[in-house]
Motif scaffolding. Sequence first.
Motif, PDB file in Angstrom:
ATOM      1  N   MET A   5      90.185  16.145  78.405  1.00  0.00           N
ATOM      2  CA  MET A   5      90.844  14.926  77.953  1.00  0.00           C
ATOM      3  C   MET A   5      90.413  13.763  78.847  1.00  0.00           C
ATOM      4  O   MET A   5      90.517  13.845  80.075  1.00  0.00           O
ATOM      5  N   PRO A   6      89.905  12.684  78.270  1.00  0.00           N
ATOM      6  CA  PRO A   6      89.412  11.562  79.073  1.00  0.00           C
ATOM      7  C   PRO A   6      90.550  10.745  79.667  1.00  0.00           C
ATOM      8  O   PRO A   6      91.650  10.677  79.092  1.00  0.00           O
ATOM      9  N   GLU A   7      90.286  10.125  80.781  1.00  0.00           N
ATOM     10  CA  GLU A   7      91.295   9.262  81.400  1.00  0.00           C
ATOM     11  C   GLU A   7      91.525   8.023  80.539  1.00  0.00           C
ATOM     12  O   GLU A   7      92.652   7.577  80.345  1.00  0.00           O
ATOM     13  N   ASN A   8      90.431   7.466  80.030  1.00  0.00           N
ATOM     14  CA  ASN A   8      90.521   6.313  79.140  1.00  0.00           C
ATOM     15  C   ASN A   8      89.821   6.654  77.830  1.00  0.00           C
ATOM     16  O   ASN A   8      88.596   6.688  77.759  1.00  0.00           O
ATOM     17  N   TYR A   9      90.620   6.926  76.805  1.00  0.00           N
ATOM     18  CA  TYR A   9      90.073   7.394  75.537  1.00  0.00           C
ATOM     19  C   TYR A   9      89.385   6.267  74.777  1.00  0.00           C
ATOM     20  O   TYR A   9      89.909   5.145  74.690  1.00  0.00           O
ATOM     21  N   GLU A  10      88.228   6.570  74.200  1.00  0.00           N
ATOM     22  CA  GLU A  10      87.527   5.648  73.314  1.00  0.00           C
ATOM     23  C   GLU A  10      86.957   6.420  72.133  1.00  0.00           C
ATOM     24  O   GLU A  10      86.618   7.601  72.259  1.00  0.00           O
ATOM     25  N   TRP A  11      86.896   5.738  71.014  1.00  0.00           N
ATOM     26  CA  TRP A  11      86.244   6.313  69.835  1.00  0.00           C
ATOM     27  C   TRP A  11      85.180   5.340  69.345  1.00  0.00           C
ATOM     28  O   TRP A  11      85.438   4.148  69.277  1.00  0.00           O
ATOM     29  N   PRO A  12      83.967   5.834  69.055  1.00  0.00           N
ATOM     30  CA  PRO A  12      83.501   7.236  69.142  1.00  0.00           C
ATOM     31  C   PRO A  12      83.206   7.642  70.577  1.00  0.00           C
ATOM     32  O   PRO A  12      83.117   6.795  71.469  1.00  0.00           O
ATOM     33  N   ASN A  13      83.044   8.946  70.781  1.00  0.00           N
ATOM     34  CA  ASN A  13      82.733   9.459  72.115  1.00  0.00           C
ATOM     35  C   ASN A  13      81.763  10.628  71.979  1.00  0.00           C
ATOM     36  O   ASN A  13      81.567  11.174  70.888  1.00  0.00           O
ATOM     37  N   ASN A  14      81.144  11.010  73.085  1.00  0.00           N
ATOM     38  CA  ASN A  14      80.096  12.040  73.067  1.00  0.00           C
ATOM     39  C   ASN A  14      80.619  13.409  72.654  1.00  0.00           C
ATOM     40  O   ASN A  14      79.861  14.246  72.138  1.00  0.00           O
ATOM     41  N   ASP A  15      81.914  13.672  72.872  1.00  0.00           N
ATOM     42  CA  ASP A  15      82.490  14.977  72.528  1.00  0.00           C
ATOM     43  C   ASP A  15      82.980  15.050  71.084  1.00  0.00           C
ATOM     44  O   ASP A  15      83.420  16.112  70.640  1.00  0.00           O
ATOM     45  N   GLY A  16      82.942  13.949  70.361  1.00  0.00           N
ATOM     46  CA  GLY A  16      83.499  13.943  69.012  1.00  0.00           C
ATOM     47  C   GLY A  16      84.990  14.199  69.012  1.00  0.00           C
ATOM     48  O   GLY A  16      85.551  14.733  68.045  1.00  0.00           O
ATOM     49  N   LEU A  17      85.654  13.832  70.119  1.00  0.00           N
ATOM     50  CA  LEU A  17      87.087  14.096  70.272  1.00  0.00           C
ATOM     51  C   LEU A  17      87.900  13.032  69.559  1.00  0.00           C
ATOM     52  O   LEU A  17      87.881  11.862  69.928  1.00  0.00           O
ATOM     53  N   TYR A  18      88.590  13.446  68.526  1.00  0.00           N
ATOM     54  CA  TYR A  18      89.639  12.615  67.934  1.00  0.00           C
ATOM     55  C   TYR A  18      90.972  13.209  68.351  1.00  0.00           C
ATOM     56  O   TYR A  18      91.708  12.633  69.129  1.00  0.00           O
ATOM     57  N   CYS A  19      91.276  14.389  67.823  1.00  0.00           N
ATOM     58  CA  CYS A  19      92.456  15.137  68.250  1.00  0.00           C
ATOM     59  C   CYS A  19      92.049  16.595  68.462  1.00  0.00           C
ATOM     60  O   CYS A  19      91.226  17.128  67.731  1.00  0.00           O
ATOM     61  N   LYS A  20      92.644  17.228  69.427  1.00  0.00           N
ATOM     62  CA  LYS A  20      92.410  18.653  69.670  1.00  0.00           C
ATOM     63  C   LYS A  20      92.991  19.499  68.531  1.00  0.00           C
ATOM     64  O   LYS A  20      93.889  19.066  67.799  1.00  0.00           O
ATOM     65  N   SER A  21      92.479  20.714  68.402  1.00  0.00           N
ATOM     66  CA  SER A  21      93.006  21.706  67.463  1.00  0.00           C
ATOM     67  C   SER A  21      93.352  22.978  68.223  1.00  0.00           C
ATOM     68  O   SER A  21      92.774  23.245  69.284  1.00  0.00           O
TER      69      SER A  21
END
Length: 369
Positions: A135-151
């Motif tokens: 989990m990033p300290e400062n979330y941004e979209w888009p990001n290299n991990d393709g992280l929107y929400c975890k599953s």
Amino acid sequence: MRKFANLLFIVFSLVFTNPVVAQDELPVRGFCIAAPQVGELDDFVRFIGEELAPRQVNVLVLRVDYNYEFESHPELRDEVALSKEQVKRLVDVCQKHSIRLIPQINLLGHQSWASDLGNFLKVYPQFDETPHVEMPENYEWPNNDGLYCKSYCPLHPGVHGVVFDLMDEVCDVFETDAFHAGMDEVFYIGDDQCPRCSGRDKAELFAGEVNKIQNHLAQNNRQLWIWGDRLLDGKTTGMGMWEASMNNTHRAIDLISKDVVICDWHYERPDKSAVYFAMKGLNVLTCPWRNPANAVLQTRDMFDFRASATPEMKVRYQGMMQTVWSGAGAFMKEFYNSKDTNINSASNCFRAMFDEIEELTANPDQNKK
């Protein structure tokens, strides 16, 4: 004289054997919002009685998640959560006004938001589908991990023991015959690094989770509701990765139980995908959010679908459900204080949708103009 008697007989027959049929009404006039926080409960109970009931809302989906004092898994409770007694106040007011109350807990996806893990993976990190994604300290979209929400991982051997406990408990306390599992915007599924899911068909994984949840609910004669976006092909339709799927889960539409109710949401365009779901044999609702003009068009479409469908198809077009993605307190503040009815907002969309339902129910020919 005989001709006059025959005429009277015909008139009598028409009046008493062909009564006026009541205008067609939508089976579902729904409203979906986050369950109120403890301090918002009084206002929300009043809102149900003063605003939902007069609009003949007959389904209320409450996004509960962990805003309840679970007894089966107290470790998952929010820091401040609704008690059993407080939930019973919601149950009582809904029963008083004949409103079907349906609790929601986000399952499969939406196990995090921005930089924060949700309660489920925070307490049970072993269920994470992508533990290698930090989990990033400062979330941004888009990001290299393709992280929107975890599953969570649907094939983890321990996950459903917890999930089913939560489902059963929240359904019992809300005295309901249905449960909403969310399951929207699932971007992480069948991850290449998951020791259980790697290499598996994403559509089969998604359908397997839907059916597992549905089968469990069916044991207690309960119905599963989910959002419909993962069952639409984002590339073929041009709907993209948010309102449809770009990771091949869309083929699950042919694999899931026909008992599942689909909540078909489209917020930017009034796309007519309800027809697709109905043609696949699924009951479907159309769900607007904050665009009043779209909500009016979507409501008209739903009435049109029902009016022009075969009897077999008509019953699958179940109606409309307004969605709200702020908290209950924020929505009520906006609803009661907003003066500009021309702006796009959830409260204005709510008013526009129910006004249109009322108009089309009372004057069905209005939709033909």
